[in-house]
Structure formats: structure tokens, C-alpha cells
Design a protein around this motif. Structure first.
Motif, PDB file in Angstrom:
ATOM      1  N   SER A 193       2.755 -15.164   4.939  1.00 53.69           N
ATOM      2  CA  SER A 193       1.552 -15.229   5.774  1.00 53.69           C
ATOM      3  C   SER A 193       0.474 -14.328   5.164  1.00 53.69           C
ATOM      4  O   SER A 193       0.792 -13.401   4.415  1.00 53.69           O
ATOM      5  CB  SER A 193       1.871 -14.739   7.190  1.00 53.69           C
ATOM      6  N   PRO A 194      -0.805 -14.582   5.503  1.00 56.92           N
ATOM      7  CA  PRO A 194      -1.876 -13.731   4.969  1.00 56.92           C
ATOM      8  C   PRO A 194      -1.664 -12.256   5.314  1.00 56.92           C
ATOM      9  O   PRO A 194      -1.868 -11.385   4.454  1.00 56.92           O
ATOM     10  CB  PRO A 194      -3.134 -14.272   5.657  1.00 56.92           C
ATOM     11  N   GLU A 195      -1.238 -11.965   6.542  1.00 52.93           N
ATOM     12  CA  GLU A 195      -1.070 -10.568   6.962  1.00 52.93           C
ATOM     13  C   GLU A 195       0.045  -9.904   6.155  1.00 52.93           C
ATOM     14  O   GLU A 195      -0.112  -8.802   5.626  1.00 52.93           O
ATOM     15  CB  GLU A 195      -0.718 -10.475   8.457  1.00 52.93           C
ATOM     16  N   GLU A 196       1.161 -10.599   6.076  1.00 52.56           N
ATOM     17  CA  GLU A 196       2.305 -10.044   5.349  1.00 52.56           C
ATOM     18  C   GLU A 196       1.950  -9.855   3.865  1.00 52.56           C
ATOM     19  O   GLU A 196       2.315  -8.848   3.249  1.00 52.56           O
ATOM     20  CB  GLU A 196       3.493 -11.014   5.476  1.00 52.56           C
ATOM     21  N   SER A 197       1.237 -10.822   3.304  1.00 47.71           N
ATOM     22  CA  SER A 197       0.857 -10.763   1.888  1.00 47.71           C
ATOM     23  C   SER A 197      -0.016  -9.544   1.609  1.00 47.71           C
ATOM     24  O   SER A 197       0.203  -8.821   0.632  1.00 47.71           O
ATOM     25  CB  SER A 197       0.089 -12.028   1.490  1.00 47.71           C
ATOM     26  N   THR A 198      -0.998  -9.315   2.466  1.00 46.30           N
ATOM     27  CA  THR A 198      -1.912  -8.190   2.270  1.00 46.30           C
ATOM     28  C   THR A 198      -1.177  -6.867   2.401  1.00 46.30           C
ATOM     29  O   THR A 198      -1.345  -5.956   1.577  1.00 46.30           O
ATOM     30  CB  THR A 198      -3.067  -8.257   3.295  1.00 46.30           C
ATOM     31  N   GLU A 199      -0.337  -6.762   3.417  1.00 47.24           N
ATOM     32  CA  GLU A 199       0.390  -5.505   3.666  1.00 47.24           C
ATOM     33  C   GLU A 199       1.313  -5.187   2.495  1.00 47.24           C
ATOM     34  O   GLU A 199       1.340  -4.063   1.975  1.00 47.24           O
ATOM     35  CB  GLU A 199       1.158  -5.641   4.995  1.00 47.24           C
ATOM     36  N   LEU A 200       2.061  -6.189   2.049  1.00 42.73           N
ATOM     37  CA  LEU A 200       3.005  -6.015   0.948  1.00 42.73           C
ATOM     38  C   LEU A 200       2.264  -5.654  -0.346  1.00 42.73           C
ATOM     39  O   LEU A 200       2.664  -4.752  -1.090  1.00 42.73           O
ATOM     40  CB  LEU A 200       3.807  -7.318   0.776  1.00 42.73           C
ATOM     41  N   ALA A 201       1.165  -6.350  -0.594  1.00 40.20           N
ATOM     42  CA  ALA A 201       0.386  -6.120  -1.821  1.00 40.20           C
ATOM     43  C   ALA A 201      -0.175  -4.696  -1.843  1.00 40.20           C
ATOM     44  O   ALA A 201      -0.129  -4.026  -2.872  1.00 40.20           O
ATOM     45  CB  ALA A 201      -0.746  -7.144  -1.925  1.00 40.20           C
ATOM     46  N   GLU A 202      -0.673  -4.240  -0.711  1.00 42.52           N
ATOM     47  CA  GLU A 202      -1.242  -2.888  -0.663  1.00 42.52           C
ATOM     48  C   GLU A 202      -0.182  -1.837  -0.957  1.00 42.52           C
ATOM     49  O   GLU A 202      -0.407  -0.880  -1.692  1.00 42.52           O
ATOM     50  CB  GLU A 202      -1.876  -2.625   0.717  1.00 42.52           C
ATOM     51  N   ARG A 203       0.987  -2.037  -0.380  1.00 41.02           N
ATOM     52  CA  ARG A 203       2.089  -1.085  -0.582  1.00 41.02           C
ATOM     53  C   ARG A 203       2.539  -1.090  -2.046  1.00 41.02           C
ATOM     54  O   ARG A 203       2.700  -0.039  -2.666  1.00 41.02           O
ATOM     55  CB  ARG A 203       3.246  -1.470   0.356  1.00 41.02           C
ATOM     56  N   LEU A 204       2.731  -2.267  -2.599  1.00 43.77           N
ATOM     57  CA  LEU A 204       3.220  -2.369  -3.967  1.00 43.77           C
ATOM     58  C   LEU A 204       2.185  -1.902  -4.994  1.00 43.77           C
ATOM     59  O   LEU A 204       2.539  -1.420  -6.064  1.00 43.77           O
ATOM     60  CB  LEU A 204       3.622  -3.820  -4.290  1.00 43.77           C
ATOM     61  N   HIS A 205       0.912  -2.050  -4.633  1.00 50.75           N
ATOM     62  CA  HIS A 205      -0.122  -1.695  -5.608  1.00 50.75           C
ATOM     63  C   HIS A 205      -0.136  -0.199  -5.905  1.00 50.75           C
ATOM     64  O   HIS A 205      -0.388   0.225  -7.033  1.00 50.75           O
ATOM     65  CB  HIS A 205      -1.506  -2.164  -5.141  1.00 50.75           C
ATOM     66  N   VAL A 206       0.189   0.602  -4.896  1.00 48.23           N
ATOM     67  CA  VAL A 206       0.255   2.047  -5.096  1.00 48.23           C
ATOM     68  C   VAL A 206       1.341   2.363  -6.122  1.00 48.23           C
ATOM     69  O   VAL A 206       1.142   3.138  -7.065  1.00 48.23           O
ATOM     70  CB  VAL A 206       0.559   2.762  -3.752  1.00 48.23           C
ATOM     71  N   ARG A 207       2.485   1.749  -5.938  1.00 51.68           N
ATOM     72  CA  ARG A 207       3.620   1.967  -6.850  1.00 51.68           C
ATOM     73  C   ARG A 207       3.310   1.415  -8.247  1.00 51.68           C
ATOM     74  O   ARG A 207       3.640   2.026  -9.258  1.00 51.68           O
ATOM     75  CB  ARG A 207       4.874   1.301  -6.256  1.00 51.68           C
ATOM     76  N   LYS A 208       2.677   0.249  -8.283  1.00 47.86           N
ATOM     77  CA  LYS A 208       2.325  -0.372  -9.578  1.00 47.86           C
ATOM     78  C   LYS A 208       1.431   0.552 -10.408  1.00 47.86           C
ATOM     79  O   LYS A 208       1.598   0.684 -11.627  1.00 47.86           O
ATOM     80  CB  LYS A 208       1.628  -1.721  -9.330  1.00 47.86           C
ATOM     81  N   THR A 209       0.472   1.197  -9.745  1.00 46.09           N
ATOM     82  CA  THR A 209      -0.441   2.099 -10.455  1.00 46.09           C
ATOM     83  C   THR A 209       0.327   3.272 -11.068  1.00 46.09           C
ATOM     84  O   THR A 209       0.082   3.658 -12.221  1.00 46.09           O
ATOM     85  CB  THR A 209      -1.536   2.604  -9.496  1.00 46.09           C
TER      86      THR A 209
END
Ligand SMILES: [Mg+2]
Length: 238
Positions: free
Chosen positions: A68-84
Motif C-alpha cells: 500500500s502507499p502508506e506501508e511503502s512510504t513508511e518502509l522506504a523512510e526507515r530503510l533509507h536511513v540504514r541505506k545511507t
């Protein structure tokens, strides 16, 4: 051809294949750590790269793959911190290398006494460790998106390097891999040598002085040999 006062390099995709060998790998490591099956191969990443911003890129992907859009955004934000953080680790571990032929060109410019600078819109937090790890301390002036936030094709970062170094634009050459980069350099009044990579091969690079396949392309090597033959040793960089 005018002699060379200075050469200014882009970083992302030019000095290093940072997208393919860096950011892409860091995204995959973040997926793996989170126990997700998602992986981006070189071709898949080539399509996703058109979506700017790492967080937005991941959210788009998750949504495209049924979340879902909500789940996608939440997951992406969390993972992006780790990715950086993972990207920084890759850099410090020396996992990102100079593109073939880059070192040889830098050595040739050094031998002719031509100052080399960097103009990038990447952030200093990863550009600085990357340049230090891969190249050591060989660039005289390094300006990043942290100091000059206007993104290429805005010429601001090039104009700032010219202002800081006093290099004459008519005697300065930029080296870029992409349309945005070439257009930024040309808008700053510079000649631009384009050294595209597989991700920017389809870009419109027609405003470049010469378009080449990279730093081992005889066309690029020959272009610099000609430019340097018009440059008297020891007279550059005043
Ligand atoms: Mg680039």
C-alpha cells in the motif's frame, strides 16, 4: 584549442560509478538486512534511477510490487536511513573504485601542472570520504551540494569553483557523464568533455565538446593530449 588553466570533475558517474557500485549495492544490503526479498540488479536500477531521491525510489518500487502507499512510504523512510549508513561503510571499506582510466588522466594533468578540482551536487558527508578513500588528497578545490545546493543543470557549483580558483572559463574544461552535468558546465561558460557510463549512454550530450565512452576511450585520451600539447608545462594554474 586554448591551453588548460584547470580541469573540473563531476563525481557521481564520472570519477566513480557510484550509482551502480555504491548506492545500488547499499540499497540491496538494506533490503537483505531487513529480511526483504527485494533486490535491484544493474538493469532494474537503471530504470529506477530516473526517480530522484533514494527514499522516493524505494517507495515507488514497494508500491509497484504490491504494498500500500502508506506501508511503502513508511518502509522506504526507515530503510533509507540504514541505506545511507551502509553507503558510507562501502566507501570507507574501499568498495567503490575509480572508473578505468581516471587515475591515468589525473596523473597526466598533474604532470603538466594543471590544477584539478571537483564540482558535484552530491552531499559532502559521502563525497569527502569517497574522494579521500579512492583518490587521496589530490583535488585542489572540492565543492559539493552541501555548499552549493542548486542542482545541476544549474551552473552554480561550476561558477563557484571558477570564482574560488580564479580559473579563466575559456581555458577550463569540465568532465561530466550526464546531460544535467554537461548542461551545467556549458551554462557556466566551460567546454565539457562527456565520458558517459551505461546509465547515461542514452542522455542527450550534444552540448558537450566531445562525447566519449569513458576515460579509456582513445577519443578522450587524444583530446586531452591535444589540449595539453597547447599548454606550456608550468604555466597553468596561476
Ligand atoms: Mg554525474
Amino acid at each position: 584549442m586554448s591551453p588548460l588553466d584547470a580541469v573540473i570533475f563531476d563525481v557521481d558517474g564520472t570519477l566513480v560509478d557510484s550509482e551502480r557500485d555504491g548506492h545500488r549495492v547499499a540499497f540491496n544490503l538494506a533490503f537483505e538486512e531487513a529480511g526483504l526479498p527485494d533486490r535491484w540488479d544493474v538493469d532494474t536500477y537503471g530504470r529506477l534511477i530516473k526517480i530522484t531521491g533514494g527514499g522516493r525510489r524505494m517507495a515507488f518500487w514497494f508500491q509497484q510490487n504490491g504494498r500500500s502507499p502508506e506501508e511503502s512510504t513508511e518502509l522506504a523512510e526507515r530503510l533509507h536511513v540504514r541505506k545511507t549508513a551502509l553507503m558510507r561503510e562501502l566507501i570507507l571499506d574501499g568498495r567503490i573504485e575509480a572508473r578505468p582510466g581516471v587515475r591515468e588522466l589525473l596523473d597526466t594533468l598533474d604532470a603538466h601542472g594543471v590544477p584539478i578540482h571537483v564540482a558535484t551536487t552530491g552531499t559532502r558527508a559521502w563525497v569527502e570520504p569517497l574522494l579521500d578513500t579512492v583518490f587521496g588528497d589530490r583535488f585542489q578545490t572540492v565543492l559539493t551540494g552541501t555548499e552549493v545546493p542548486a542542482l545541476k543543470p544549474d551552473p552554480a557549483v561550476y561558477l563557484e569553483v571558477l570564482a574560488l580558483t580564479g580559473a579563466d572559463p575559456a581555458r577550463t574544461v569540465a568532465v561530466e557523464d550526464s546531460a544535467n552535468g554537461v548542461n551545467a558546465a556549458v551554462a557556466a561558460g566551460l567546454r565539457c568533455v562527456a565520458a558517459h557510463n551505461p546509465y547515461t549512454e542514452g542522455d542527450d550530450l550534444t552540448r558537450a565538446t566531445i562525447v566519449t565512452d569513458g576515460f579509456t576511450d582513445p577519443a578522450l585520451v587524444g583530446w586531452f593530449a591535444q589540449a595539453l600539447s597547447d599548454t606550456e608545462p608550468g604555466t597553468a594554474g596561476n
